[in-house]
Design an enzyme around this catalytic site. Structure first.
Site, mmCIF file in Angstrom:
data_model
loop_
_atom_site.group_PDB
_atom_site.id
_atom_site.type_symbol
_atom_site.label_atom_id
_atom_site.label_comp_id
_atom_site.label_asym_id
_atom_site.label_seq_id
_atom_site.Cartn_x
_atom_site.Cartn_y
_atom_site.Cartn_z
ATOM 1 C CE LYS A 220 -3.609 2.463 2.459
ATOM 2 N NZ LYS A 220 -4.633 2.688 3.698
ATOM 3 C CE LYS B 205 -6.137 1.487 -0.191
ATOM 4 N NZ LYS B 205 -6.845 1.323 0.952
HETATM 5 C C1 PBG Z 1 -7.163 3.645 5.349
HETATM 6 C C2 PBG Z 1 -7.726 3.502 4.115
HETATM 7 C C3 PBG Z 1 -7.682 4.330 2.946
HETATM 8 C C4 PBG Z 1 -8.345 3.568 1.843
HETATM 9 C C5 PBG Z 1 -8.785 2.695 2.245
HETATM 10 N N1 PBG Z 1 -8.452 2.339 3.654
HETATM 11 C C6 PBG Z 1 -6.993 5.640 2.805
HETATM 12 C C7 PBG Z 1 -5.703 6.188 3.298
HETATM 13 O O1 PBG Z 1 -4.898 5.275 3.378
HETATM 14 O O2 PBG Z 1 -5.656 7.351 3.513
HETATM 15 C C8 PBG Z 1 -8.330 4.186 0.300
HETATM 16 C C9 PBG Z 1 -9.385 3.600 -0.572
HETATM 17 C C10 PBG Z 1 -9.498 4.502 -1.754
HETATM 18 O O3 PBG Z 1 -8.861 5.581 -2.087
HETATM 19 O O4 PBG Z 1 -10.716 3.960 -2.559
HETATM 20 N N2 PBG Z 1 -8.004 3.109 6.349
#
Ligand code: PBG
Length: 326
Positions: free
Chosen positions: A194, A248
């Site tokens: 991520k 991701k």
């Molecule tokens: C964090 C989380 C994020 C997303 C899913 N879970 C955002 C981040 O890390 O700031 C992003 C998902 C998306 O952009 O669709 N809990």
């Protein structure tokens, strides 16, 4: 060689093309995210994510039914609490918004696969994914809380937990806590790869989870880091007990889906994140692209790269389009 070999022979009719197709899109592979807020009679559109809303519990089942009608078999729930504090205590409250949402959906849809986002950024008043010490998020005290959050989601009835915080060691801690509490069958779908990405912008509107200071670069991966770091993240999460791994964002990281596919045996999940969705929606709304054609093409790309599943805000539209195609 030409003229004996003619590639166009296998493209001549729709049915011939179907016969030689490698990729068949199937609704078994899509996970639809839903945002649940505290309060009553709320169905609030997210301006930066056309078609996506926040729902209060009294409207949640309408959205779940819309998904089920489109052929969706798995959802991912995000909770947005009314009360936020520095340690995100609503995240592990057994009567918190996410726990209530899971119980409500579970009671009404016994077979639907329910996954949850295990993180603290929606629940903390500073918007970071953990406990702040000094200038940064403290790893180890955050991990202890994540384990507590995970157990509360499992207790509410979640099938799959998706830790998205990027703390070190959290998968092992969550697996131990789940096993100790008797939830050895609850699945961990780890956000292993991520990135600290600009593609989460619209999500932070939807989940009200933007950090109030700084950014997430000290815990999420650097977009300029290479494949080897991604593989190390995957290796660690698998060693700690992850059942599936998420890559991701997805579109700018298809290479990592392919490399992870070549280096692991577990199912790989692409998270087709918010800005990837919103860019398609915005261009389609302007008449610049044909939305259905583009979305189907993107979904083919995930499959070709090696993703078994895709978490996507397009899931309901996709289900309806796939029905049309049949
Ligand atoms: C964090 C989380 C994020 C997303 C899913 N879970 C955002 C981040 O890390 O700031 C992003 C998902 C998306 O952009 O669709 N809990």
């Amino acid at each position: 060689m030409f003229p004996e070999t003619r590639m166009r022979r296998l493209r001549r009719t729709p049915n011939i093309r179907r016969m030689v197709q490698d990729i068949q899109l199937n609704m078994n592979d899509y996970i639809y995210p839903i945002f649940v807020v505290e309060g009553e009679d709320i169905k609030k559109p997210i301006v930066s994510m056309p078609g996506i809303n926040q729902f209060s519990l009294d409207h949640l089942l309408e959205e779940v039914q819309r998904a089920v009608d489109a052929g969706v078999i798995a959802i991912m729930l995000f909770g947005i609490p009314a009360h936020k504090d520095d340690c995100g205590s609503e995240a592990y409250n057994d009567d918190g918004i996410i726990q209530k949402a899971v119980r409500l959906v579970r009671a009404n849809y016994p077979d639907l696969v329910i996954s949850t986002d295990v993180c603290m950024c929606e629940y903390t008043d500073h918007g970071h994914c953990g406990i702040i010490k000094g200038e940064t998020v403290d790893n180890d005290s955050t991990v202890a809380l994540l384990a507590k959050i995970a157990v509360s989601h499992a207790k509410a009835g979640a099938d799959i937990l998706a830790p998205s915080d990027m703390m070190d060691g959290r998968i092992g801690a969550i697996r131990d806590a789940l096993d100790d509490a008797g939830y050895e069958d609850v699945i961990i779908m780890a956000h292993s790869v991520k990135y600290a990405s600009g593609f989460y912008g619209p999500f932070r509107d939807a989940a009200e989870s933007a950090p109030h200071f700084g950014d997430r670069k000290s815990y999420q991966m650097d977009p300029a880091s290479g494949t080897r770091q991604a593989l190390q993240e995957v290796e660690l999460d698998l060693a700690e007990g992850a059942d599936m791994v998420i890559i991701k964002p997805s579109l700018a990281y298809l290479d990592l889906i392919a490399t992870t596919y070549d280096n692991t045996l577990v199912p790989i999940v692409a998270y087709n994140v918010s800005a990837e969705y919103s860019m398609v929606k915005a261009a389609a709304a302007n008449g610049w692209i044909d939305e259905k054609t583009i979305v189907l093409e993107i979904m083919n790309a995930f499959k070709r790269a090696g993703a078994k599943m895709v978490i996507t805000y397009h899931a309901i539209d996709l289900g309806n389009w796939l029905k049309e195609e049949q």
